[in-house]
Design a protein around this motif. Structure first.
Motif, PDB file in Angstrom:
ATOM      1  N   THR A  10       7.821  -5.231   6.724  1.00 47.75           N
ATOM      2  CA  THR A  10       7.323  -4.297   5.714  1.00 47.75           C
ATOM      3  C   THR A  10       6.029  -4.827   5.107  1.00 47.75           C
ATOM      4  O   THR A  10       6.014  -5.913   4.538  1.00 47.75           O
ATOM      5  CB  THR A  10       8.357  -4.093   4.599  1.00 47.75           C
ATOM      6  OG1 THR A  10       9.593  -3.666   5.175  1.00 47.75           O
ATOM      7  CG2 THR A  10       7.872  -3.059   3.590  1.00 47.75           C
ATOM      8  N   PRO A  11       4.927  -4.079   5.198  1.00 51.20           N
ATOM      9  CA  PRO A  11       3.665  -4.557   4.638  1.00 51.20           C
ATOM     10  C   PRO A  11       3.730  -4.703   3.117  1.00 51.20           C
ATOM     11  O   PRO A  11       4.459  -3.968   2.444  1.00 51.20           O
ATOM     12  CB  PRO A  11       2.663  -3.457   5.033  1.00 51.20           C
ATOM     13  CG  PRO A  11       3.307  -2.715   6.158  1.00 51.20           C
ATOM     14  CD  PRO A  11       4.784  -2.787   5.901  1.00 51.20           C
ATOM     15  N   ALA A  13       2.463  -3.960  -0.371  1.00 48.04           N
ATOM     16  CA  ALA A  13       1.705  -2.849  -0.946  1.00 48.04           C
ATOM     17  C   ALA A  13       1.449  -3.031  -2.438  1.00 48.04           C
ATOM     18  O   ALA A  13       0.746  -2.218  -3.048  1.00 48.04           O
ATOM     19  CB  ALA A  13       2.440  -1.529  -0.707  1.00 48.04           C
ATOM     20  N   GLY A  14       2.035  -4.079  -3.019  1.00 49.97           N
ATOM     21  CA  GLY A  14       1.836  -4.320  -4.441  1.00 49.97           C
ATOM     22  C   GLY A  14       1.941  -5.802  -4.755  1.00 49.97           C
ATOM     23  O   GLY A  14       2.613  -6.549  -4.044  1.00 49.97           O
ATOM     24  N   ARG A 126      -8.147  -2.604  -1.620  1.00 56.13           N
ATOM     25  CA  ARG A 126      -7.264  -2.689  -0.449  1.00 56.13           C
ATOM     26  C   ARG A 126      -6.120  -1.684  -0.532  1.00 56.13           C
ATOM     27  O   ARG A 126      -5.289  -1.613   0.376  1.00 56.13           O
ATOM     28  CB  ARG A 126      -6.677  -4.098  -0.334  1.00 56.13           C
ATOM     29  CG  ARG A 126      -7.685  -5.201  -0.105  1.00 56.13           C
ATOM     30  CD  ARG A 126      -7.022  -6.566  -0.114  1.00 56.13           C
ATOM     31  NE  ARG A 126      -6.226  -6.775   1.085  1.00 56.13           N
ATOM     32  CZ  ARG A 126      -6.555  -7.589   2.089  1.00 56.13           C
ATOM     33  NH1 ARG A 126      -7.691  -8.276   2.018  1.00 56.13           N
ATOM     34  NH2 ARG A 126      -5.774  -7.727   3.134  1.00 56.13           N
ATOM     35  N   GLY A 127      -6.047  -0.939  -1.619  1.00 57.84           N
ATOM     36  CA  GLY A 127      -4.985   0.041  -1.795  1.00 57.84           C
ATOM     37  C   GLY A 127      -3.735  -0.515  -2.448  1.00 57.84           C
ATOM     38  O   GLY A 127      -2.695   0.149  -2.473  1.00 57.84           O
ATOM     39  N   LEU A 128      -3.828  -1.721  -2.991  1.00 57.39           N
ATOM     40  CA  LEU A 128      -2.657  -2.366  -3.583  1.00 57.39           C
ATOM     41  C   LEU A 128      -2.405  -1.870  -4.999  1.00 57.39           C
ATOM     42  O   LEU A 128      -3.330  -1.579  -5.755  1.00 57.39           O
ATOM     43  CB  LEU A 128      -2.857  -3.882  -3.614  1.00 57.39           C
ATOM     44  CG  LEU A 128      -2.920  -4.577  -2.252  1.00 57.39           C
ATOM     45  CD1 LEU A 128      -3.521  -5.965  -2.401  1.00 57.39           C
ATOM     46  CD2 LEU A 128      -1.532  -4.658  -1.638  1.00 57.39           C
ATOM     47  N   ARG A 129      -1.130  -1.782  -5.372  1.00 58.36           N
ATOM     48  CA  ARG A 129      -0.744  -1.546  -6.757  1.00 58.36           C
ATOM     49  C   ARG A 129      -0.582  -2.913  -7.417  1.00 58.36           C
ATOM     50  O   ARG A 129       0.002  -3.832  -6.818  1.00 58.36           O
ATOM     51  CB  ARG A 129       0.561  -0.749  -6.835  1.00 58.36           C
ATOM     52  CG  ARG A 129       0.556   0.541  -6.015  1.00 58.36           C
ATOM     53  CD  ARG A 129      -0.626   1.459  -6.350  1.00 58.36           C
ATOM     54  NE  ARG A 129      -0.604   1.945  -7.724  1.00 58.36           N
ATOM     55  CZ  ARG A 129      -0.018   3.083  -8.115  1.00 58.36           C
ATOM     56  NH1 ARG A 129       0.618   3.838  -7.222  1.00 58.36           N
ATOM     57  NH2 ARG A 129      -0.054   3.461  -9.373  1.00 58.36           N
ATOM     58  N   LEU A 182       7.176   1.761  -5.491  1.00 56.36           N
ATOM     59  CA  LEU A 182       7.374   0.850  -4.368  1.00 56.36           C
ATOM     60  C   LEU A 182       8.793   0.318  -4.361  1.00 56.36           C
ATOM     61  O   LEU A 182       9.506   0.394  -5.363  1.00 56.36           O
ATOM     62  CB  LEU A 182       6.397  -0.338  -4.458  1.00 56.36           C
ATOM     63  CG  LEU A 182       4.905  -0.038  -4.380  1.00 56.36           C
ATOM     64  CD1 LEU A 182       4.104  -1.326  -4.564  1.00 56.36           C
ATOM     65  CD2 LEU A 182       4.546   0.619  -3.046  1.00 56.36           C
ATOM     66  N   GLN A 186       8.276  -4.484  -0.703  1.00 54.06           N
ATOM     67  CA  GLN A 186       6.849  -4.231  -0.518  1.00 54.06           C
ATOM     68  C   GLN A 186       5.982  -5.029  -1.493  1.00 54.06           C
ATOM     69  O   GLN A 186       4.760  -4.903  -1.469  1.00 54.06           O
ATOM     70  CB  GLN A 186       6.553  -2.743  -0.715  1.00 54.06           C
ATOM     71  CG  GLN A 186       7.219  -1.815   0.278  1.00 54.06           C
ATOM     72  CD  GLN A 186       6.965  -0.361  -0.081  1.00 54.06           C
ATOM     73  OE1 GLN A 186       7.616   0.212  -0.951  1.00 54.06           O
ATOM     74  NE2 GLN A 186       5.982   0.238   0.578  1.00 54.06           N
ATOM     75  N   ASP A 243      -0.720  -9.084   6.786  1.00 53.40           N
ATOM     76  CA  ASP A 243      -0.980  -7.829   7.475  1.00 53.40           C
ATOM     77  C   ASP A 243      -0.907  -8.022   8.987  1.00 53.40           C
ATOM     78  O   ASP A 243      -0.348  -7.188   9.722  1.00 53.40           O
ATOM     79  CB  ASP A 243      -2.370  -7.278   7.094  1.00 53.40           C
ATOM     80  CG  ASP A 243      -2.398  -6.757   5.668  1.00 53.40           C
ATOM     81  OD1 ASP A 243      -1.329  -6.545   5.084  1.00 53.40           O
ATOM     82  OD2 ASP A 243      -3.526  -6.560   5.139  1.00 53.40           O
TER      83      ASP A 243
END
Length: 248
Positions: A10-11, A13-14, A126-129, A182, A186, A243
């Motif tokens: 699982t990438p 994301a936050g 990078r789209g991270l929360r 999320l 993640q 990643d």
């Protein structure tokens, strides 16, 4: 990096950051604050002031604070209670309020690990929360983020008084996940003390990243962390590695 990255499909994301010792250099930022906290709690008794610093985990001569000690990991209420147990004559509720006020003021002379505005902007790109979970009070966290110019890039802020519980319980990380949509798997938890790593473990975080810009060492952190890096400037490289691992 001191360990092999965990296998996780699982990438990330936050990222949920601790504040003191993680975003801020601990000794430079908190050495003077800890001394002032002990001075307040001692009510003018110089010998007691030294005694309280030792009880809190700070060497009054060198200024070094022991990893996972009361001053390194505690919130204002816990520090106040610890100081009272160690001999402070100040009422614990009054002392908690005084310490909270001191910690808010401390943002004015905090020392960041890096240019936090630039780092948060890059991570956001990078789209991270992004979130902050600290044992400090929420107002002090917001004051720090405002001072260093990254408040607008933070999606979630939790202090010990924000209603999500305290470290090492999972509430702050779970609150972050609920706020930004999320799952814990993640999220990377980033901190300088074991209570950060244990919070990540208790919540089921996908990655537990320990940094050495605070009171912890590789020896004290390696067992609870998935990876140990020097400081948060290594995060972009680490995220690129994770990643690649998740797409391999």
């Amino acid at each position: 990096m001191s360990q092999t990255l965990p296998q996780n499909s699982t990438p990330i994301a936050g990222i949920l950051f601790d504040k003191d010792g993680t975003l801020l250099r601990y000794e430079e930022s908190w050495g003077p604050v800890n001394r002032e906290a002990a001075r307040i709690a001692s009510a003018g008794n110089a010998a007691l002031e030294t005694q309280l610093l030792v009880a809190g985990g700070m060497d009054p001569v060198s200024g070094q604070t022991r990893a996972d000690s009361l001053l390194a990991a505690g919130n204002a209420a816990e520090i106040a209670a610890g100081f009272v147990a160690a001999g402070s004559p100040v009422d614990v509720d009054d002392l908690t309020r005084e310490l909270d006020a001191l910690f808010v003021r401390s943002a004015d002379y905090a020392v960041p690990v890096t240019d936090l505005a630039i780092l948060f902007r890059k991570l956001k790109a990078r789209g991270l929360r992004l979130g902050i979970a600290s044992s400090d009070n929420e107002q002090a966290i917001r004051q720090t983020a405002l001072r260093f110019g990254f408040l607008d890039d933070v999606d979630f802020i939790a202090g010990y008084d924000s209603g999500f519980g305290v470290k090492p319980h999972a509430g702050m990380l779970n609150g972050f996940c609920e706020t930004v949509g999320l799952q814990p798997i993640q999220v990377a938890m980033v901190g300088d003390n074991n209570h950060d790593m244990h919070m990540g473990a208790n919540a089921g975080a996908g990655l537990k990243v320990a940094v050495l810009s605070g009171t912890g060492s590789r020896e004290t952190l390696a067992a609870a962390a998935d990876i140990v890096i020097d400081d948060i400037t290594g995060l972009e490289h680490l995220l690129s590695a994770t990643d690649q691992a998740t797409t391999a």
